[in-house]
Design an enzyme around this catalytic site. Structure first.
Site, PDB file in Angstrom:
ATOM      1  N   LYS A  97       0.839  -1.204   0.000  1.00  0.00           N
ATOM      2  CA  LYS A  97       0.000   0.000   0.000  1.00  0.00           C
ATOM      3  C   LYS A  97       0.878   1.260   0.000  1.00  0.00           C
ATOM      4  O   LYS A  97       0.682   2.169  -0.778  1.00  0.00           O
ATOM      5  CB  LYS A  97      -0.918  -0.039   1.223  1.00  0.00           C
ATOM      6  CG  LYS A  97      -1.883   1.104   1.289  1.00  0.00           C
ATOM      7  CD  LYS A  97      -2.817   0.927   2.467  1.00  0.00           C
ATOM      8  CE  LYS A  97      -3.440   2.258   2.816  1.00  0.00           C
ATOM      9  NZ  LYS A  97      -4.190   2.206   4.057  1.00  0.00           N
ATOM     10  N   GLU A 113      10.837  -4.852   3.821  1.00  0.00           N
ATOM     11  CA  GLU A 113      10.835  -6.281   3.471  1.00  0.00           C
ATOM     12  C   GLU A 113      10.396  -6.472   2.020  1.00  0.00           C
ATOM     13  O   GLU A 113      11.044  -7.178   1.239  1.00  0.00           O
ATOM     14  CB  GLU A 113       9.866  -7.056   4.386  1.00  0.00           C
ATOM     15  CG  GLU A 113      10.298  -7.170   5.834  1.00  0.00           C
ATOM     16  CD  GLU A 113       9.767  -6.038   6.699  1.00  0.00           C
ATOM     17  OE1 GLU A 113       9.535  -4.925   6.172  1.00  0.00           O
ATOM     18  OE2 GLU A 113       9.604  -6.254   7.911  1.00  0.00           O
ATOM     19  N   GLY A 136      -4.536  -1.909   5.205  1.00  0.00           N
ATOM     20  CA  GLY A 136      -3.847  -3.064   4.620  1.00  0.00           C
ATOM     21  C   GLY A 136      -4.474  -4.387   5.032  1.00  0.00           C
ATOM     22  O   GLY A 136      -4.686  -5.283   4.205  1.00  0.00           O
ATOM     23  N   ARG A 137      -4.792  -4.520   6.316  1.00  0.00           N
ATOM     24  CA  ARG A 137      -5.300  -5.820   6.808  1.00  0.00           C
ATOM     25  C   ARG A 137      -6.722  -6.111   6.362  1.00  0.00           C
ATOM     26  O   ARG A 137      -7.248  -7.189   6.641  1.00  0.00           O
ATOM     27  CB  ARG A 137      -5.152  -5.902   8.333  1.00  0.00           C
ATOM     28  CG  ARG A 137      -5.804  -4.776   9.122  1.00  0.00           C
ATOM     29  CD  ARG A 137      -5.352  -4.818  10.570  1.00  0.00           C
ATOM     30  NE  ARG A 137      -5.796  -3.679  11.354  1.00  0.00           N
ATOM     31  CZ  ARG A 137      -5.149  -2.527  11.454  1.00  0.00           C
ATOM     32  NH1 ARG A 137      -4.026  -2.339  10.772  1.00  0.00           N
ATOM     33  NH2 ARG A 137      -5.602  -1.558  12.217  1.00  0.00           N
ATOM     34  N   GLU A 177      -3.756  -6.380  15.345  1.00  0.00           N
ATOM     35  CA  GLU A 177      -3.261  -5.084  14.878  1.00  0.00           C
ATOM     36  C   GLU A 177      -4.368  -4.034  15.019  1.00  0.00           C
ATOM     37  O   GLU A 177      -4.098  -2.846  15.176  1.00  0.00           O
ATOM     38  CB  GLU A 177      -2.784  -5.178  13.410  1.00  0.00           C
ATOM     39  CG  GLU A 177      -1.915  -4.001  12.981  1.00  0.00           C
ATOM     40  CD  GLU A 177      -1.198  -4.226  11.654  1.00  0.00           C
ATOM     41  OE1 GLU A 177       0.029  -4.434  11.648  1.00  0.00           O
ATOM     42  OE2 GLU A 177      -1.854  -4.200  10.600  1.00  0.00           O
ATOM     43  N   HIS A 228      -4.579 -33.252  19.021  1.00  0.00           N
ATOM     44  CA  HIS A 228      -3.419 -34.088  19.333  1.00  0.00           C
ATOM     45  C   HIS A 228      -2.214 -33.234  19.697  1.00  0.00           C
ATOM     46  O   HIS A 228      -1.084 -33.704  19.694  1.00  0.00           O
ATOM     47  CB  HIS A 228      -3.093 -34.979  18.130  1.00  0.00           C
ATOM     48  CG  HIS A 228      -4.223 -35.902  17.798  1.00  0.00           C
ATOM     49  ND1 HIS A 228      -4.346 -37.146  18.358  1.00  0.00           N
ATOM     50  CD2 HIS A 228      -5.315 -35.724  17.022  1.00  0.00           C
ATOM     51  CE1 HIS A 228      -5.450 -37.720  17.911  1.00  0.00           C
ATOM     52  NE2 HIS A 228      -6.061 -36.872  17.098  1.00  0.00           N
ATOM     53  N   LYS A 272      10.328  -0.769  13.643  1.00  0.00           N
ATOM     54  CA  LYS A 272      10.818  -0.532  12.276  1.00  0.00           C
ATOM     55  C   LYS A 272      11.929   0.524  12.303  1.00  0.00           C
ATOM     56  O   LYS A 272      12.939   0.396  11.616  1.00  0.00           O
ATOM     57  CB  LYS A 272       9.692   0.011  11.391  1.00  0.00           C
ATOM     58  CG  LYS A 272       8.651  -0.999  10.979  1.00  0.00           C
ATOM     59  CD  LYS A 272       7.672  -0.339   9.997  1.00  0.00           C
ATOM     60  CE  LYS A 272       6.448  -1.184   9.790  1.00  0.00           C
ATOM     61  NZ  LYS A 272       5.416  -0.541   9.002  1.00  0.00           N
TER      62      LYS A 272
HETATM   63  O1  F6P Z   1       3.879  -3.011   9.674  1.00  0.00           O
HETATM   64  C1  F6P Z   1       2.519  -3.236   9.612  1.00  0.00           C
HETATM   65  C2  F6P Z   1       1.951  -2.861   8.270  1.00  0.00           C
HETATM   66  O2  F6P Z   1       1.907  -1.485   8.131  1.00  0.00           O
HETATM   67  C3  F6P Z   1       0.577  -3.484   8.101  1.00  0.00           C
HETATM   68  O3  F6P Z   1      -0.433  -2.735   8.653  1.00  0.00           O
HETATM   69  C4  F6P Z   1       0.506  -3.630   6.624  1.00  0.00           C
HETATM   70  O4  F6P Z   1      -0.485  -4.543   6.257  1.00  0.00           O
HETATM   71  C5  F6P Z   1       1.903  -4.098   6.309  1.00  0.00           C
HETATM   72  O5  F6P Z   1       2.728  -3.381   7.201  1.00  0.00           O
HETATM   73  C6  F6P Z   1       2.362  -3.908   4.896  1.00  0.00           C
HETATM   74  O6  F6P Z   1       2.311  -2.579   4.495  1.00  0.00           O
HETATM   75  P1  F6P Z   1       2.415  -2.180   2.965  1.00  0.00           P
HETATM   76  O7  F6P Z   1       1.241  -2.793   2.265  1.00  0.00           O
HETATM   77  O8  F6P Z   1       2.363  -0.687   2.949  1.00  0.00           O
HETATM   78  O9  F6P Z   1       3.699  -2.709   2.432  1.00  0.00           O
END
Ligand code: F6P
Length: 532
Positions: free
Chosen positions: A209, A215, A269-270, A355, A386, A498
Site C-alpha cells: 500500500k 521487506e 492493509g489488513r 493489529e 493431538h 521498524k
Molecule cells: O507493519 C505493519 C503494516 O503497516 C501493516 O499494517 C501492513 O499490512 C503491512 O505493514 C504492509 O504494508 P504495505 O502494504 O504498505 O507494504
C-alpha cells in the site's frame, strides 16, 4: 464526524453487567442446559448457509439483554452507519474505513470527501477481471512468448496474509497457475521460491500500500535482479505489476503505469484483500469465484448492518468475547477450523484482530484502565486435539474457542468427513460437559468441563461462504473496538521497531555495536564479530 468516545466502564449497562456477572460466574455451563431444555435452539442464529450455536457459553437471556442495552447506550447502530458511509472513523490517520465499499454493489453511492468512489472501484474490478482472464486463458504472454504458469505475490502483513489465506482456503477452486507468496525478508526462503520458477513464465505482483515497506522492496529487488539475469529491462512490464496507493513510488521503481492496480488510503492493509490486493486470489481461482467471495462478504455486511443485535452474528460473537475478556479475564481466544484448507485462518485473524484492537489509548486520548484486544491463535482440528487440547481440557487457563466446520466435504469423501466432524461435535461437548456430576476417583482423570465454545457450522467451503466468514470476523473486530472505545484502524504500535531496525542495520553494516543497552550491544557484537 468520527466515532463518539464513551468509556464503557462508565455506562449504566456496564455496572449492570458487573452485577449480573457476579450472579452468573459460578454457574457451570451445563447447568444452563439442565434448567432450559430448549437452550441449544434459543442461543443459535441461522443465517443463509451459516448456523452459529453460541449456547455453550456462560450466558443467559439477561446477558444478551444487558449487552443490547450497552450497545444502545454507546450507539452501535450510529457507528455502523458512520463506518459504512465513509465518515473518517480512522481519526488518528484522518481516514475513512471503506473496505466494505470494495465489495459493495457497483450501483451504490459511497462518498469520500464528496466524491462517489464506486466508479473507481468498479473500474478496478474490471481491470482485475480482464487481467485475470488474459493470464488464466494464456492470451497474456511473457517475454519469450510463453503462457504464465506461476504468480508470485510479494508483500507482507495485510499485503500477504489475507490473499494467501484465501488462496489456500479456496484451493479446491484453483486453476492451473501456481501461486507463491514471498513475505518475509528471509533470503533463504526467497531463494527457495526462486529456484522453483522460470522467469519467462512467471508473473510477479508487488503488493504494498505504501510502497515503502523494507521487506517487500528488498524482496522485490532481489527478484528483479534474478529476473534480469535472463531478461532485459524492456521485459519488466510483462512480468512485474504492482498493487499500491503510492503511484509515484511505483513509477519511480520502474513499473509501467498501466501495470498499477490501485489501492486507496481509505482501506487498511489488513482489510484490503477485497480489492487490488486480492489480484493473486483472482488469478488463482478466476474472477467469477473472486466476485462470489465479494458477494458473500457483501451479504454479511448487510446482515451486520440490518439485523437486530440478538440475531446479529458478528455482534453476538463480539459481545461474548468482551464478556470473557473483560469480566471473566480470559484473554486468549482460539480459532479451531475443521478443514485443512483453513490452516492459516487463525494466522490471518491474528493481524486483523490484534493489529486492530491491541490498543492502550481510548478515543479521547487517555490510557485505558481495562483490558482491550484478544490474544488470537489456533490450528486446525483434529490436529489441534493431538497437540494443545490437553491444556484446553485440563489446564488451569480457560481459552474460549470458535469451532468452524462445514456440513459437506468438497470432494465427496463422507467417511473421512464424518470422522472429522464427529470430532468437531465431540470436542465442544467434552469441553463443556467434562466429567460433570460423574464420580471420578483419580484427579488426573477429572475434567471440570465448563469451557466455553462457539460453533460456526457452514454448509460448504465455497468462495461465497468464505467471503461471509471473513467479513463476519471483520465486523466482530469493529464492534469490539467500538465497545473498547479505541481506534481500531491505525497501527502505530508497529513503527518503533521498524525505526530501530533501520538504525541497527546501519550499525551492522558499519560494524558498530555500541550506543545501545548492554544486552543489545553484546548480542550485536556476537552477531557482527562472532568468535573472531
Ligand atoms: O507493519 C505493519 C503494516 O503497516 C501493516 O499494517 C501492513 O499490512 C503491512 O505493514 C504492509 O504494508 P504495505 O502494504 O504498505 O507494504
Amino acid at each position: 464526524m468520527s466515532l463518539d468516545s464513551n468509556n464503557p466502564l462508565k455506562t449504566k449497562s456496564w455496572l449492570k453487567l458487573i452485577n449480573h456477572f457476579k450472579k452468573i460466574k459460578d454457574i457451570h455451563i451445563l447447568e444452563h442446559f439442565i434448567s432450559d431444555k430448549s437452550r441449544g435452539k434459543k442461543f443459535s442464529i441461522k443465517w443463509k448457509d451459516f448456523l452459529l450455536d453460541f449456547s455453550k457459553n456462560n450466558i443467559d437471556g439477561e446477558t444478551i439483554n444487558l449487552f443490547q442495552k450497552l450497545l444502545n447506550e454507546i450507539n452501535l447502530k450510529g457507528s455502523i452507519e458512520k463506518y459504512f458511509s465513509g465518515e473518517k472513523i480512522n481519526l488518528t490517520e484522518s481516514r475513512a474505513v471503506l473496505h466494505t465499499a470494495l465489495r459493495a454493489d457497483g450501483m451504490s453511492k459511497i462518498l469520500v470527501e464528496g466524491k462517489n468512489i464506486m466508479s473507481e472501484i468498479v473500474e478496478t474490478r474490471d481491470k482485475i477481471k480482464l487481467f485475470s482472464h488474459e493470464v488464466i486463458s494464456g492470451n497474456y504472454k511473457g517475454f519469450k512468448g510463453d503462457k504464465i504458469e506461476a504468480v508470485v505475490n510479494i508483500g507482507i502483513g495485510g499485503s500477504e496474509l489475507g490473499p494467501s489465506m484465501v488462496v489456500e482456503s479456496l484451493y479446491h477452486y484453483k486453476n492451473h497457475i501456481k501461486t507463491y507468496f514471498i513475505s518475509n525478508v528471509d533470503g533463504d526462503h526467497v531463494q527457495d521460491i526462486i529456484s522453483d520458477l522460470l522467469p519467462e513464465k512467471t508473473l510477479f505482483i508487488i503488493v504494498s500500500k505504501t510502497f515503502t515497506t523494507t521487506e517487500t522492496l528488498t524482496n522485490a529487488n532481489t527478484v528483479r535482479e534474478w529476473f534480469l539475469k535472463s531478461a532485459e529491462e524492456k521485459d519488466i512490464p510483462k512480468h512485474f505489476v504492482a498493487v499500491s496507493s503510492n503511484v509515484d513510488e511505483v513509477i519511480n521503481y520502474g513499473i509501467d503505469p498501466d501495470n498499477i492496480f490501485p489501492m486507496w488510503n481509505w482501506v487498511g492493509g489488513r482489510f484490503s484483500l477485497w480489492g487490488s490486493a486480492g489480484l493473486s486470489i483472482s488469478l488463482s481461482i478466476g474472477y467469477q469465484n473472486f466476485s462470489e467471495l465479494l458477494e458473500g462478504a457483501r451479504e454479511m455486511d448487510i446482515h451486520f448492518k440490518t439485523s437486530e443485535y440478538s440475531e446479529n452474528i458478528p455482534v453476538i460473537l463480539a459481545c461474548i468475547s468482551l464478556w470473557y475478556n473483560n469480566f471473566f479475564n480470559y484473554h486468549n481466544h482460539g480459532i479451531i477450523a475443521y478443514s485443512e484448507y483453513l490452516k492459516n485462518f487463525s494466522k490471518y485473524l491474528q493481524q486483523a484482530s490484534m493489529e486492530s484492537n491491541g490498543k492502550q489509548t481510548d478515543r479521547s486520548g487517555n490510557f485505558v484502565n481495562y483490558e482491550t484486544g484478544q490474544i488470537i491463535w489456533g490450528q486446525t482440528g483434529s490436529n489441534a486435539q493431538h497437540s494443545f487440547f490437553q491444556l484446553l481440557h485440563q489446564g488451569t487457563k480457560i481459552v474460549p474457542l470458535d469451532f468452524i466446520g462445514f456440513s459437506k466435504p468438497l470432494k465427496g469423501n463422507n467417511t473421512h468427513h464424518n470422522i472429522l466432524m464427529s470430532n468437531f461435535f465431540a470436542q465442544t461437548k467434552a469441553l463443556m460437559t467434562g466429567t460433570f456430576k460423574t464420580k471420578v476417583n483419580d484427579n488426573h482423570k477429572f475434567f471440570n468441563g465448563n469451557r466455553p465454545t462457539n460453533t460456526i457450522l457452514i454448509e460448504k467451503l465455497s468462495p461465497k461462504n468464505m467471503g461471509s466468514l471473513i467479513s463476519l470476523y471483520e465486523h466482530k473486530i469493529f464492534t469490539l473496538g467500538l465497545i473498547w472505545n479505541i481506534f481500531s484502524f491505525d497501527q502505530f504500535g508497529v513503527e518503533l521497531g521498524k525505526k530501530l531496525a533501520k538504525i541497527i542495520l546501519s550499525d551492522i553494516n558499519s560494524g558498530n555495536y555500541s550506543g545501545h543497552d548492554s544486552s543489545t550491544e553484546s548480542l550485536l557484537k556476537e552477531y557482527i564479530f562472532g568468535n573472531k
